[in-house]
Design an enzyme around this catalytic site. Structure first.
Site, PDB file in Angstrom:
ATOM      1  N   HIS A 157       0.656  -1.243   0.118  1.00 36.61           N
ATOM      2  CA  HIS A 157       0.110   0.051  -0.003  1.00 36.61           C
ATOM      3  C   HIS A 157       0.757   1.299   0.081  1.00 36.61           C
ATOM      4  CE1 HIS A 157      -3.304  -2.792   1.389  1.00 36.61           C
ATOM      5  NE2 HIS A 157      -2.313  -3.193   2.076  1.00 36.61           N
ATOM      6  N   SER A 278      15.397  21.794 -16.037  1.00 38.48           N
ATOM      7  CA  SER A 278      14.326  22.579 -16.305  1.00 38.48           C
ATOM      8  C   SER A 278      14.581  23.839 -16.966  1.00 38.48           C
ATOM      9  CB  SER A 278      13.431  22.737 -15.208  1.00 38.48           C
ATOM     10  OG  SER A 278      12.799  23.870 -15.135  1.00 38.48           O
TER      11      SER A 278
END
Ligand code: ARG
Length: 460
Positions: A157, A278
């Site tokens: 999970h 970026s």
């Protein structure tokens, strides 16, 4: 109607728009090699069976080889009005060697010809893909061996669950890729069947020798029903399906590499040479490669859906719809080859952040199950032990503590069965090494598995 091989029945020229719409040459020219290879085998068979003369066959074969050279030297002029690769090559052959070139298509149709070409193509590509999977598996095993001592949190999970060796985690992917390889090997059995001789759909009037063609082209079997042989694309669907499972595996690995290279997790660092920056944020180092592989998974799933839908409800035998099979097939081949190649290179460059991982594995109460097992060993039923350790965990959360730094008397408030040896018992290394069963994460077991894999690799 000058240049169409099928022009006899027609009075009018084909509309330009129809020519463009129905042509597959921009895509299927990629099959030129297979088309020529198949034609050479077909031609030799025709001569052997006395359907054409040996001297004619020799001229045809020479002509076909010349065309192959023209294509490879970039001198061949592909003509959209000739629709596909089969008619482009046939027309050029006739131009080159004269009317005798027109004998090549005896006892053959484009329907069985295209089926043959795709099978030849896929057979080669599957061989390449299996090689690439083997390389990827090798880089995974090498990484696992070189980093055998690193412990990481294992998750369920996406919540910290139990400590595992990083190598054990990597070998989980090894097993997935091993199954992928098996799937492709299995698909290959059904690809490797020779359809030529089925002609348009019914077979042919000529006394051909299909087994001889199969032998020349290295096929182990020939198809047993002419209608199925020209109407079948199951083998391509199976191939894309195996590719979709492979991409699903790569996308899971990608997702984890992306998550683990975040500041928040900080388990690994991807090499600069496999990341990009970026244009606005100077601090960024983005995991573009795993992100793109994750994204390209969608393409391959789409290709699978596309071909399944093309084939859905098609009446037997060949229908022009089936010309739509090639783009999804070629795109799948390109996508999985590029993804496998870049992945096997990228895996080699991953760096583990050892210090960070050492700190992380101490958190998250990952040895709580071991603590419960300790109490079981001392005679408590597992359910009761689970409850007691659950309370101890709750106590730790409230007081901002770790199980490993509770004092013995604190622990004994939850169970009198706790003795001093509990502290050793719940160390992460000990937790890992106690999973000493086949398939478990104990170092001994993982090393055994690595040795087993390395041995199998040497033999293959
Ligand atoms: N270009 C066609 C394809 O890729 C070849 C077979 C065409 N057969 C036909 N009868 N039109 O499917």
């Amino acid at each position: 109607m000058k240049n169409k091989p099928w022009s006899g029945r027609f009075e009018k020229e084909t509309d330009k728009l129809v020519e463009e719409f129905t042509a597959s040459i921009p895509c299927d020219k990629r099959l030129y090699k297979q088309d020529i290879e198949g034609s050479i085998a077909h031609c030799l068979m025709l001569a052997r069976c006395g359907i054409i003369k040996m001297a004619e066959a020799k001229r045809i074969v020479r002509g076909l080889k010349g065309i192959r050279r023209e294509i490879e030297d970039g001198k061949f002029k592909f003509d959209i009005s000739l629709e596909d690769i089969h008619m482009n090559i046939e027309k050029r052959l006739i131009d080159k060697i004269g009317p005798v070139g027109g004998k090549l298509h005896t006892a053959r149709s484009r329907n069985d010809q295209v089926a043959l070409d795709i099978r030849l193509y896929l057979r080669d590509e599957i061989g390449e893909i299996i090689k690439l999977i083997k390389i990827l598996k090798k880089s995974i095993v090498r990484k696992a061996r070189d980093n055998i001592d690193i412990i990481m949190p294992g998750y369920t999970h996406l919540q910290m669950a139990q400590p595992v060796l990083f190598s054990h985690y990597l070998l989980a992917y090894y097993d997935m890729f091993e199954r992928d390889e098996q799937r492709f090997t299995d698909v290959l059995k059904r690809v490797n069947v020779m359809p030529l001789g089925s002609a348009a759909l019914a077979g042919t009037n000529y006394p051909i020798d299909r087994k001889y063609v199969a032998k020349l082209l290295g096929f182990l079997q020939i198809t047993t029903n002419s209608m199925d042989a020209v109407g079948d694309r199951d083998f391509s669907i199976e191939f894309i399906s195996a590719s979709a499972v492979l991409m699903m595996h790569l996308s899971r690995l990608s997702e984890e590499l992306i998550i683990w290279s975040t500041f928040e997790f900080g388990f690994i660092e991807l090499d600069d040479s496999f990341c990009t920056g970026s244009s606005i944020m100077p601090q960024k180092k983005n995991p573009d490669v795993p992100e793109l592989v994750r994204g390209k998974t969608g393409r391959v799933y789409g290709n699978l859906m596309s071909l399944l839908t093309v084939m859905k409800s098609l009446p037997l035998a060949y229908n022009k719809d089936m010309q739509e099979d090639k783009e999804p097939l070629f795109d799948t081949v390109d996508t999985i080859k590029a993804s496998l190649l870049i992945y096997s290179k990228m895996i080699n460059t991953i760096k583990f952040k050892r210090e960070r991982l050492k700190d992380v594995v101490k958190c998250g109460f990952m040895t709580a199950t071991d603590m419960a097992d300790y109490l079981v060993m001392k005679g408590l039923p597992f359910r009761g032990a689970h409850e007691m350790v659950g309370k101890a965990v709750f106590y730790c959360i409230k007081n901002n503590r770790l199980l490993s730094d509770l004092t013995l008397s604190e622990l004994q408030r939850f169970s009198k069965k706790f003795k001093r040896d509990i502290f050793n018992y719940i160390k992460v290394e000990n937790s890992v090494n106690r999973k000493d069963i086949i398939g478990g994460t104990a170092k001994k077991q993982v090393l055994k598995r690595i040795a087993e894999i390395e041995k199998a690799m040497k033999c293959s």
